[in-house]
Design a protein around this motif. Structure first.
Motif, mmCIF file in Angstrom:
data_model
loop_
_atom_site.group_PDB
_atom_site.id
_atom_site.type_symbol
_atom_site.label_atom_id
_atom_site.label_comp_id
_atom_site.label_asym_id
_atom_site.label_seq_id
_atom_site.Cartn_x
_atom_site.Cartn_y
_atom_site.Cartn_z
ATOM 1 N N THR A 242 0.824 -1.221 0.000
ATOM 2 C CA THR A 242 0.000 0.000 0.000
ATOM 3 C C THR A 242 0.859 1.273 0.000
ATOM 4 O OG1 THR A 242 -0.335 -0.532 2.316
ATOM 5 C CG2 THR A 242 -2.243 -0.693 0.931
ATOM 6 N N GLN A 243 2.067 1.188 0.571
ATOM 7 C CA GLN A 243 2.915 2.388 0.607
ATOM 8 C C GLN A 243 3.254 2.849 -0.814
ATOM 9 O OE1 GLN A 243 3.328 4.317 3.120
ATOM 10 N NE2 GLN A 243 2.096 2.783 4.174
ATOM 11 N N THR A 244 3.649 1.884 -1.673
ATOM 12 C CA THR A 244 3.982 2.226 -3.068
ATOM 13 C C THR A 244 2.745 2.752 -3.789
ATOM 14 O OG1 THR A 244 5.696 0.547 -3.094
ATOM 15 C CG2 THR A 244 4.906 1.280 -5.238
ATOM 16 N N ILE A 245 1.603 2.134 -3.515
ATOM 17 C CA ILE A 245 0.363 2.565 -4.183
ATOM 18 C C ILE A 245 0.008 3.991 -3.745
ATOM 19 C CG2 ILE A 245 -2.116 2.079 -4.432
ATOM 20 C CD1 ILE A 245 -1.356 -0.941 -4.063
ATOM 21 N N ILE A 246 0.101 4.259 -2.457
ATOM 22 C CA ILE A 246 -0.215 5.603 -1.955
ATOM 23 C C ILE A 246 0.764 6.626 -2.526
ATOM 24 C CG2 ILE A 246 -0.261 7.072 0.118
ATOM 25 C CD1 ILE A 246 -1.470 4.646 1.610
ATOM 26 N N ARG A 247 2.056 6.262 -2.563
ATOM 27 C CA ARG A 247 3.062 7.183 -3.125
ATOM 28 C C ARG A 247 2.736 7.522 -4.580
ATOM 29 N NH1 ARG A 247 7.191 4.531 -0.837
ATOM 30 N NH2 ARG A 247 7.679 3.354 -2.714
ATOM 31 N N THR A 248 2.283 6.512 -5.334
ATOM 32 C CA THR A 248 1.990 6.729 -6.761
ATOM 33 C C THR A 248 0.762 7.619 -6.940
ATOM 34 O OG1 THR A 248 2.854 4.515 -7.123
ATOM 35 C CG2 THR A 248 1.700 5.514 -8.975
ATOM 36 N N THR A 249 -0.160 7.546 -5.990
ATOM 37 C CA THR A 249 -1.378 8.365 -6.115
ATOM 38 C C THR A 249 -1.188 9.755 -5.488
ATOM 39 O OG1 THR A 249 -2.273 7.514 -4.037
ATOM 40 C CG2 THR A 249 -2.917 6.348 -6.019
ATOM 41 N N HIS A 250 0.066 10.085 -5.167
ATOM 42 C CA HIS A 250 0.362 11.344 -4.473
ATOM 43 C C HIS A 250 -0.243 12.563 -5.181
ATOM 44 C CE1 HIS A 250 2.474 13.786 -1.620
ATOM 45 N NE2 HIS A 250 2.944 14.538 -2.604
ATOM 46 N N SER A 251 -0.135 12.577 -6.523
ATOM 47 C CA SER A 251 -0.615 13.748 -7.274
ATOM 48 C C SER A 251 -2.136 13.901 -7.160
ATOM 49 C CB SER A 251 -0.199 13.655 -8.740
ATOM 50 O OG SER A 251 -0.732 12.481 -9.280
ATOM 51 N N SER A 252 -2.844 12.805 -6.811
ATOM 52 C CA SER A 252 -4.303 12.939 -6.635
ATOM 53 C C SER A 252 -4.661 12.896 -5.146
ATOM 54 C CB SER A 252 -5.034 11.844 -7.412
ATOM 55 O OG SER A 252 -4.577 10.579 -7.024
ATOM 56 N N GLY A 253 -3.734 13.390 -4.301
ATOM 57 C CA GLY A 253 -4.029 13.500 -2.869
ATOM 58 C C GLY A 253 -3.870 12.198 -2.110
ATOM 59 N N GLY A 254 -3.199 11.196 -2.696
ATOM 60 C CA GLY A 254 -2.929 9.934 -2.004
ATOM 61 C C GLY A 254 -4.136 9.017 -1.940
ATOM 62 N N SER A 255 -5.153 9.292 -2.751
ATOM 63 C CA SER A 255 -6.312 8.393 -2.745
ATOM 64 C C SER A 255 -6.830 8.196 -4.167
ATOM 65 C CB SER A 255 -7.425 8.960 -1.856
ATOM 66 O OG SER A 255 -7.913 10.148 -2.419
ATOM 67 N N VAL A 256 -7.720 7.208 -4.324
ATOM 68 C CA VAL A 256 -8.314 6.949 -5.644
ATOM 69 C C VAL A 256 -9.842 6.998 -5.523
ATOM 70 C CG1 VAL A 256 -6.357 5.512 -6.402
ATOM 71 C CG2 VAL A 256 -8.335 4.413 -5.322
ATOM 72 N N ASP A 257 -10.499 7.224 -6.669
ATOM 73 C CA ASP A 257 -11.970 7.272 -6.690
ATOM 74 C C ASP A 257 -12.579 5.872 -6.740
ATOM 75 O OD1 ASP A 257 -12.142 10.074 -6.758
ATOM 76 O OD2 ASP A 257 -11.661 10.062 -8.892
ATOM 77 N N CYS A 258 -11.865 4.954 -7.407
ATOM 78 C CA CYS A 258 -12.414 3.606 -7.601
ATOM 79 C C CYS A 258 -11.324 2.554 -7.465
ATOM 80 C CB CYS A 258 -12.964 3.436 -9.021
ATOM 81 S SG CYS A 258 -14.348 4.450 -9.403
ATOM 82 N N ILE A 259 -11.697 1.404 -6.926
ATOM 83 C CA ILE A 259 -10.829 0.226 -6.960
ATOM 84 C C ILE A 259 -11.604 -0.843 -7.726
ATOM 85 C CG2 ILE A 259 -9.723 -1.586 -5.592
ATOM 86 C CD1 ILE A 259 -9.376 0.412 -3.312
ATOM 87 N N VAL A 260 -10.925 -1.467 -8.692
ATOM 88 C CA VAL A 260 -11.569 -2.507 -9.504
ATOM 89 C C VAL A 260 -10.800 -3.818 -9.310
ATOM 90 C CG1 VAL A 260 -12.260 -3.179 -11.846
ATOM 91 C CG2 VAL A 260 -12.164 -0.740 -11.235
ATOM 92 N N CYS A 261 -11.501 -4.865 -8.870
ATOM 93 C CA CYS A 261 -10.873 -6.184 -8.698
ATOM 94 C C CYS A 261 -11.580 -7.171 -9.617
ATOM 95 C CB CYS A 261 -11.009 -6.699 -7.274
ATOM 96 S SG CYS A 261 -10.262 -5.642 -6.036
ATOM 97 N N ILE A 262 -10.872 -7.661 -10.624
ATOM 98 C CA ILE A 262 -11.462 -8.628 -11.552
ATOM 99 C C ILE A 262 -10.714 -9.950 -11.414
ATOM 100 C CG2 ILE A 262 -12.067 -9.116 -13.968
ATOM 101 C CD1 ILE A 262 -13.240 -6.488 -13.415
ATOM 102 N N LEU A 263 -11.392 -10.961 -10.901
ATOM 103 C CA LEU A 263 -10.840 -12.315 -10.772
ATOM 104 C C LEU A 263 -9.432 -12.311 -10.183
ATOM 105 C CD1 LEU A 263 -12.183 -13.685 -14.167
ATOM 106 C CD2 LEU A 263 -13.191 -13.932 -11.896
ATOM 107 N N THR A 264 -9.287 -11.605 -9.092
ATOM 108 C CA THR A 264 -7.982 -11.429 -8.466
ATOM 109 C C THR A 264 -8.006 -11.829 -6.992
ATOM 110 O OG1 THR A 264 -7.459 -9.637 -9.976
ATOM 111 C CG2 THR A 264 -6.248 -9.673 -7.942
ATOM 112 N N LEU A 265 -9.096 -11.528 -6.301
ATOM 113 C CA LEU A 265 -9.138 -11.765 -4.846
ATOM 114 C C LEU A 265 -9.100 -13.255 -4.517
ATOM 115 C CD1 LEU A 265 -11.764 -9.006 -4.000
ATOM 116 C CD2 LEU A 265 -9.285 -8.920 -3.617
ATOM 117 N N CYS A 266 -9.363 -14.103 -5.528
ATOM 118 C CA CYS A 266 -9.275 -15.559 -5.336
ATOM 119 C C CYS A 266 -7.816 -16.005 -5.266
ATOM 120 C CB CYS A 266 -9.971 -16.266 -6.502
ATOM 121 S SG CYS A 266 -9.376 -15.680 -8.106
ATOM 122 N N SER A 267 -6.904 -15.188 -5.783
ATOM 123 C CA SER A 267 -5.493 -15.609 -5.916
ATOM 124 C C SER A 267 -4.561 -14.952 -4.906
ATOM 125 C CB SER A 267 -4.953 -15.251 -7.305
ATOM 126 O OG SER A 267 -5.780 -15.727 -8.315
#
Ligand SMILES: C[S@@+](CC[C@H](N)C(=O)[O-])C[C@H]1O[C@@H](n2cnc3c(N)ncnc32)[C@H](O)[C@@H]1O
Length: 199
Positions: free
Chosen positions: A66-91
Motif C-alpha cells: 500500500t505504501q507504493t500505491i499511496i506514493r503513486t497516487t500522491h498527485s491525486s491527494g494519495g487516494s483513488v476514486d475507484c478500486i476494480v478487482c477482476i478475478l484477483t481476490l481468489c489468488s
C-alpha cells in the motif's frame, strides 16, 4: 457489438477498455506478474492511457504494497476514486486483510469498489467440493482458490468511526450473482459487486 478474439482473452488488462477516457483521468494497474505487463500496457495504451502523460501507472508490486500505491497516487491527494478487482481476490494470499487496507487507506470517502469474482457456493455440499478441489486447482492456477467467500467478507467490512467505535464500511451495496438460485450446483458462481464507501 464488442467482440473478443482468443488472443485477446489470453492476454490481460481488459479493464482498460471499460474506463471511459473522458471520465477517468488516470489508471493505476497493480500486477506483480511481469509476464502480464506487456498485455496490460498494450490495453491501457489502446484505451488512451499513457505513462508518458501521467495517465497510466503500472506497478510491478502486489496489492499488499500500500505504501507504493499511496506514493503513486500522491498527485491525486494519495487516494483513488475507484478500486476494480477482476478475478484477483481468489489468488491473493491474505486477500481480506489486503483489500481492507486498500479500501481504508487508498479509496477516498464516497469512492467505489467494483468486484467481479468467483466465490464460495452458498450450498454447503457444493462448497465442500470447492474446498476439496482448491489445493489441486491452486497449483495449476497460480494460487487461485475456489472456496473463498469473498462476497461475504467484502459486504461485512467495517471501518473505525471518529469516536473509535466500529461502523459499516459501505453506505451502499449492490451484488448480483451468476447463481441466483441457491440450489444450483455451480462450482464457480460469480458475483458482480458495487460497494460505495461511507463519507
Ligand atoms: C486470474 S488472474 C486475473 C487477471 C486479470 N484481472 C484479468 O481478469 O484478466 C489473477 C491475477 O492476480 C494477480 N495477483 C496475484 N497475487 C497478487 C497480489 N498480491 N497483488 C495483486 N495481484 C496479484 C496475478 O498475477 C494475476 O494477474
Amino acid at each position: 457489438m464488442a467482440s473478443f478474439s482468443i488472443w485477446e482473452l489470453a492476454r490481460f488488462g481488459h479493464t482498460a477498455r471499460y474506463l471511459p477516457r473522458n471520465q477517468v483521468s488516470s489508471y493505476l494497474a497493480v500486477e506483480p506478474n511481469g509476464l502480464m505487463h506487456f498485455g496490460l500496457r498494450d490495453a491501457a495504451h489502446k484505451a488512451g492511457y499513457l505513462e508518458s502523460d501521467g495517465s497510466f501507472f503500472l506497478l510491478p508490486c502486489g496489492a499488499e504494497d500500500t505504501q507504493t500505491i499511496i506514493r503513486t497516487t500522491h498527485s491525486s491527494g494519495g487516494s483513488v476514486d475507484c478500486i476494480v478487482c477482476i478475478l484477483t481476490l481468489c489468488s491473493i494470499p491474505d486477500a481480506e486483510k489486503i483489500l481492507m487496507r486498500l479500501v481504508r487507506d487508498v479509496l477516498r470517502p464516497g469512492g467505489t469498489l467494483f468486484i467481479f469474482e468467483h466465490v464460495r457456493n452458498r450450498r454447503e455440499d457444493v462448497a465442500w467440493w470447492q474446498w476439496l478441489w482448491s489445493p489441486i486447482w491452486s497449483v495449476f492456477f497460480d494460487g487461485c482458490r475456489l472456496d473463498r467467500a469473498t462476497d461475504k467478507w467484502v459486504e461485512r467490512m467495517e471501518d473505525i468511526d471518529s469516536s473509535g467505535g466500529m461502523m459499516a464500511m459501505w453506505k451502499s451495496v449492490i451484488m448480483k450473482y451468476s447463481t441466483e438460485n441457491d440450489l444450483e450446483d455451480n462450482i464457480m458462481p460469480h458475483v458482480l459487486g458495487t460497494f460505495i464507501k461511507h463519507d
